[in-house]
Structure formats: C-alpha cells, structure tokens
Design a protein around this motif. Structure first.
Motif, PDB file in Angstrom:
ATOM      1  N   THR A   1     -46.889 -29.639  -5.439  1.00 20.23           N
ATOM      2  CA  THR A   1     -48.059 -28.825  -5.755  1.00 20.23           C
ATOM      3  C   THR A   1     -47.870 -28.174  -7.119  1.00 20.23           C
ATOM      4  O   THR A   1     -46.801 -27.637  -7.417  1.00 20.23           O
ATOM      5  CB  THR A   1     -48.267 -27.720  -4.696  1.00 20.23           C
TER       6      THR A   1
ATOM      7  N   ASP B   1     -56.890 -19.204  -7.938  1.00 17.68           N
ATOM      8  CA  ASP B   1     -55.760 -20.128  -7.950  1.00 17.68           C
ATOM      9  C   ASP B   1     -56.261 -21.522  -7.608  1.00 17.68           C
ATOM     10  O   ASP B   1     -56.981 -21.690  -6.621  1.00 17.68           O
ATOM     11  CB  ASP B   1     -54.698 -19.727  -6.918  1.00 17.68           C
TER      12      ASP B   1
ATOM     13  N   ARG C   1     -53.761 -20.499 -12.570  1.00 17.27           N
ATOM     14  CA  ARG C   1     -54.528 -19.301 -12.215  1.00 17.27           C
ATOM     15  C   ARG C   1     -55.384 -18.845 -13.389  1.00 17.27           C
ATOM     16  O   ARG C   1     -54.981 -18.930 -14.544  1.00 17.27           O
ATOM     17  CB  ARG C   1     -53.558 -18.187 -11.817  1.00 17.27           C
TER      18      ARG C   1
ATOM     19  N   ALA D   1     -54.639 -25.105  -6.712  1.00 13.51           N
ATOM     20  CA  ALA D   1     -53.392 -25.787  -6.351  1.00 13.51           C
ATOM     21  C   ALA D   1     -53.670 -27.276  -6.182  1.00 13.51           C
ATOM     22  O   ALA D   1     -54.390 -27.673  -5.266  1.00 13.51           O
ATOM     23  CB  ALA D   1     -52.808 -25.195  -5.076  1.00 13.51           C
TER      24      ALA D   1
ATOM     25  N   THR E   1     -49.853 -25.284  -9.369  1.00 14.60           N
ATOM     26  CA  THR E   1     -50.877 -24.251  -9.246  1.00 14.60           C
ATOM     27  C   THR E   1     -51.092 -23.566 -10.589  1.00 14.60           C
ATOM     28  O   THR E   1     -50.125 -23.213 -11.269  1.00 14.60           O
ATOM     29  CB  THR E   1     -50.473 -23.203  -8.193  1.00 14.60           C
TER      30      THR E   1
END
Length: 126
Positions: free
Chosen positions: A3, A35, A7, A37, A5
């Motif tokens: 993953t 966020d 922001r 992801a 991520t």
C-alpha cells in the motif's frame, strides 16, 4: 499486499437534507484531511507500486475539482446528500479514473477525516 498512501486536504461548503443532520442541514463549511491508499499484490519491475509524486499530484488534481466550492451549487450533486461517505466515494472514483497506467495498482481506499476523532472511508477495486 503493498500500500502507498498520500495525503492532502480539501475545504468545501454544503448543506445536508434530513432531520438526522440537525444543524448541518444549514449551509456550513467542512475541511477534510484526505488519505488515498493505493494497493496491489506486488510492486512493478521498478520496485514500486506507483510513484508517490505522481499519486500526490493526482490527489491534488482530484481535490482541486472540489475544494473551495459550495457543493449545493454543483449540478453533479443536485439532489445528493454530500455526506462524508458520499464524498469519499466521489474522490475514490475520480482517482480510479486517473491512476490507470501509473503502476500495478489493483485497489484503492479513500479516507476523509472530518476531525481528529471522526472519518469515513470508501474502498474499491480497480
């Protein structure tokens, strides 16, 4: 599963329909920390799932289409309660359209943080 991520944030204005929303039925502003992801079972041949810079740019672009807007005035949201859950889906769907070809990403989850204690997420496959 890997993953990546990234922001960002967005600021919108809107009102919500229904007694359950209490004072939020009136026009009000909301600032969301967002966020995104991106996930996949394996990184690509370059060793990454997708470039973090490109993912950041994509998220900024998607949020730019929503931020500093009164969503009540946007035709695409006519008759829609733009709840945190609904907005998480909208952002996820827009990101999904833009992530194609950026890497071996097979899933995406978007979380909108309404405050430091409350958030809503939407997950989807690609």
């Amino acid at each position: 599963m890997y993953t990546v991520t990234v922001r960002d944030h967005m600021m919108i204005a809107h009102s919500l329909t229904g007694e359950v929303f209490g004072p939020a039925q009136r026009l009000h502003g909301a600032t969301y920390v967002v966020d995104a992801a991106f996930s996949g079972p394996e990184p690509g041949t370059d060793g990454i799932l997708l470039d973090i810079g490109r993912a950041t740019d994509l998220l900024r672009e998607v949020l730019g289409g929503l931020t500093y807007r009164n969503l009540d005035d946007e035709p695409e949201f006519a008759g829609v309660n733009t709840s945190t859950e609904v907005l998480a889906r909208v952002v996820a769907d827009r990101l999904a359209a833009g992530v194609v070809g950026l890497g071996p990403v097979t899933g995406l989850q978007v979380t909108l943080h309404e405050s430091h204690v409350a958030s809503a997420s939407y997950a989807r496959s690609l």
